[in-house]
Design a protein around this motif. Structure first.
Motif, PDB file in Angstrom:
ATOM      1  N   ALA A  20      10.864  -9.594  25.275  1.00  0.00           N
ATOM      2  CA  ALA A  20      11.087 -11.018  25.006  1.00  0.00           C
ATOM      3  C   ALA A  20      11.202 -11.258  23.507  1.00  0.00           C
ATOM      4  N   PHE A  21      10.357 -10.604  22.719  1.00  0.00           N
ATOM      5  CA  PHE A  21      10.414 -10.759  21.266  1.00  0.00           C
ATOM      6  C   PHE A  21      11.735 -10.228  20.720  1.00  0.00           C
ATOM      7  N   SER A  22      12.219  -9.122  21.261  1.00  0.00           N
ATOM      8  CA  SER A  22      13.453  -8.521  20.743  1.00  0.00           C
ATOM      9  C   SER A  22      14.662  -9.432  20.938  1.00  0.00           C
ATOM     10  N   ARG A  23      14.559 -10.400  21.833  1.00  0.00           N
ATOM     11  CA  ARG A  23      15.657 -11.338  22.071  1.00  0.00           C
ATOM     12  C   ARG A  23      15.441 -12.675  21.360  1.00  0.00           C
ATOM     13  N   SER A  24      14.428 -12.760  20.527  1.00  0.00           N
ATOM     14  CA  SER A  24      14.089 -14.031  19.874  1.00  0.00           C
ATOM     15  C   SER A  24      15.045 -14.344  18.724  1.00  0.00           C
ATOM     16  N   LEU A  26      14.269 -15.135  15.774  1.00  0.00           N
ATOM     17  CA  LEU A  26      13.734 -14.526  14.563  1.00  0.00           C
ATOM     18  C   LEU A  26      14.309 -13.128  14.355  1.00  0.00           C
ATOM     19  N   VAL A  27      14.377 -12.351  15.433  1.00  0.00           N
ATOM     20  CA  VAL A  27      14.924 -10.997  15.358  1.00  0.00           C
ATOM     21  C   VAL A  27      16.420 -11.054  15.052  1.00  0.00           C
ATOM     22  N   ARG A  28      17.132 -11.938  15.721  1.00  0.00           N
ATOM     23  CA  ARG A  28      18.576 -12.073  15.470  1.00  0.00           C
ATOM     24  C   ARG A  28      18.852 -12.448  14.016  1.00  0.00           C
ATOM     25  N   GLU A  29      18.030 -13.333  13.476  1.00  0.00           N
ATOM     26  CA  GLU A  29      18.202 -13.765  12.087  1.00  0.00           C
ATOM     27  C   GLU A  29      18.018 -12.592  11.127  1.00  0.00           C
ATOM     28  N   VAL A  30      17.000 -11.771  11.366  1.00  0.00           N
ATOM     29  CA  VAL A  30      16.752 -10.606  10.501  1.00  0.00           C
ATOM     30  C   VAL A  30      17.918  -9.626  10.594  1.00  0.00           C
ATOM     31  N   LEU A  31      18.454  -9.421  11.796  1.00  0.00           N
ATOM     32  CA  LEU A  31      19.582  -8.501  11.968  1.00  0.00           C
ATOM     33  C   LEU A  31      20.852  -9.023  11.294  1.00  0.00           C
ATOM     34  N   GLU A  32      21.083 -10.303  11.377  1.00  0.00           N
ATOM     35  CA  GLU A  32      22.313 -10.884  10.832  1.00  0.00           C
ATOM     36  C   GLU A  32      22.341 -10.876   9.308  1.00  0.00           C
ATOM     37  N   GLU A  33      21.201 -10.724   8.667  1.00  0.00           N
ATOM     38  CA  GLU A  33      21.155 -10.731   7.201  1.00  0.00           C
ATOM     39  C   GLU A  33      21.988  -9.615   6.585  1.00  0.00           C
ATOM     40  N   SER A  34      22.174  -8.514   7.294  1.00  0.00           N
ATOM     41  CA  SER A  34      22.896  -7.390   6.696  1.00  0.00           C
ATOM     42  C   SER A  34      24.126  -6.997   7.507  1.00  0.00           C
ATOM     43  N   ARG A  35      24.608  -7.864   8.341  1.00  0.00           N
ATOM     44  CA  ARG A  35      25.780  -7.543   9.162  1.00  0.00           C
ATOM     45  C   ARG A  35      27.002  -7.340   8.267  1.00  0.00           C
ATOM     46  N   ILE A  69      19.897   0.593  15.124  1.00  0.00           N
ATOM     47  CA  ILE A  69      19.001  -0.136  14.222  1.00  0.00           C
ATOM     48  C   ILE A  69      18.159  -1.107  15.041  1.00  0.00           C
ATOM     49  N   ALA A  70      16.976  -1.355  14.574  1.00  0.00           N
ATOM     50  CA  ALA A  70      16.065  -2.264  15.271  1.00  0.00           C
ATOM     51  C   ALA A  70      15.326  -3.104  14.241  1.00  0.00           C
ATOM     52  N   VAL A  71      14.623  -4.100  14.732  1.00  0.00           N
ATOM     53  CA  VAL A  71      13.756  -4.900  13.875  1.00  0.00           C
ATOM     54  C   VAL A  71      12.333  -4.453  14.163  1.00  0.00           C
ATOM     55  N   ASP A  72      11.614  -4.104  13.103  1.00  0.00           N
ATOM     56  CA  ASP A  72      10.281  -3.529  13.239  1.00  0.00           C
ATOM     57  C   ASP A  72       9.292  -4.331  12.404  1.00  0.00           C
ATOM     58  N   LEU A  94       2.692  -9.877  17.259  1.00  0.00           N
ATOM     59  CA  LEU A  94       4.058  -9.585  17.701  1.00  0.00           C
ATOM     60  C   LEU A  94       5.022 -10.654  17.202  1.00  0.00           C
ATOM     61  N   TRP A  95       4.668 -11.905  17.368  1.00  0.00           N
ATOM     62  CA  TRP A  95       5.563 -13.001  17.015  1.00  0.00           C
ATOM     63  C   TRP A  95       5.430 -13.400  15.547  1.00  0.00           C
ATOM     64  N   CYS A  96       4.591 -12.749  14.769  1.00  0.00           N
ATOM     65  CA  CYS A  96       4.461 -12.964  13.323  1.00  0.00           C
ATOM     66  C   CYS A  96       4.292 -14.443  12.988  1.00  0.00           C
ATOM     67  N   GLU A  97       3.427 -15.128  13.693  1.00  0.00           N
ATOM     68  CA  GLU A  97       3.304 -16.566  13.492  1.00  0.00           C
ATOM     69  C   GLU A  97       2.830 -16.918  12.086  1.00  0.00           C
TER      70      GLU A  97
END
Length: 180
Positions: A20-24, A26-35, A69-72, A94-97
Motif C-alpha cells: 500500500a505504501f509503495s503505491r502512495s 509520496l513514493v510517486r513524488e520521490v520517483l518523479e523527481e529524477s525521471r 529502482i525503488a523508494v527506500d 513506514l509512512w514517514c509521518e
C-alpha cells in the motif's frame, strides 16, 4: 515434494502495508523527481514510439531503468536497535509521518541489496549477541544441562558460512570450549 511454510499472519500484514505504501503519492513524488527519458531505437535503427524512462539512484548516482529502482527508507522501518515493534510504530515509520520525504531515497536494486544485507547482519548480530549473553550467564551460574547448552551453541557455530557473523561463531566456539 516441498512442504508449504506455515501461514505467517504478521508477515502477510507487513507485506500488505508495504505494498500500500509503495503505491502512495509520496513514493510517486520521490520517483518523479529524477525521471528522465532517453531515446529508444528498434533493431532496424528507427525510433521507437516510446522512450526509455530512467531514474537516478541517490546512493550510487547511476541512471537505471524504472523496473530496477525503488523508494527506500534511509532509516529502516524495522529499527536495527529495537527490532520489531508494535503496529502503530511500524505504520508511523513506514509512512514517514514525522520526517516525510526527508527519510525517503531512490535506490537501485544493487544498492538496495547491499543496504538490506548490512541491516540484516546488524539485526542478527544484535540478536545473537543477546542470546549468547544469556547462554554465557547460564554457563557461569551452572544453570541448565551442558548437553542442551551445547546443542543451542551448535546453532551459532553452524553460521560459519556467513563471513559477516564470524565474531558470533567464534564466541559460540569459545563458550563451547568452556563447557568441556
Amino acid at each position: 515434494m516441498k512442504k508449504k511454510p506455515k501461514f505467517n499472519k504478521e508477515a502477510t500484514i507487513r507485506g500488505a502495508l508495504r505494498r500500500a505504501f509503495s503505491r502512495s503519492p509520496l513514493v510517486r513524488e520521490v520517483l518523479e523527481e529524477s525521471r528522465q527519458e532517453f531515446p529508444r531505437y528498434k533493431k532496424d535503427g528507427t525510433r521507437h514510439k516510446r522512450n526509455w524512462v530512467k531514474r537516478q539512484c541517490q546512493v550510487c548516482n547511476e541512471w537505471v531503468g524504472s523496473s530496477h529502482i525503488a523508494v527506500d527508507h534511509k532509516d529502516p522501518v524495522i529499527s536495527v536497535e529495537h527490532g520489531k515493534q508494535d503496529w502503530n510504530t511500524f505504520i508511523d515509520r513506514l509512512w514517514c509521518e514525522t520526517s516525510g520525504k526527508a527519510n525517503l531515497q531512490r535506490i537501485c536494486d544493487a544498492c538496495h541489496d547491499k543496504k538490506t544485507h548490512k541491516e540484516k547482519i546488524e539485526r542478527l548480530t544484535k540478536q545473537y549477541t543477546e542470546e549468547l549473553d544469556c547462554l554465557e550467564m547460564d554457563i557461569k551460574d551452572g544453570v541448565g544441562d551442558s548437553k542442551t547448552i551445547k546443542k543451542q551453541l551448535a546453532k551459532y557455530i553452524a553460521k560459519k558460512k556467513t563471513p559477516d557473523l564470524e565474531q558470533i561463531v567464534q564466541r559460540a566456539r569459545d563458550l563451547k570450549e568452556r563447557l568441556k
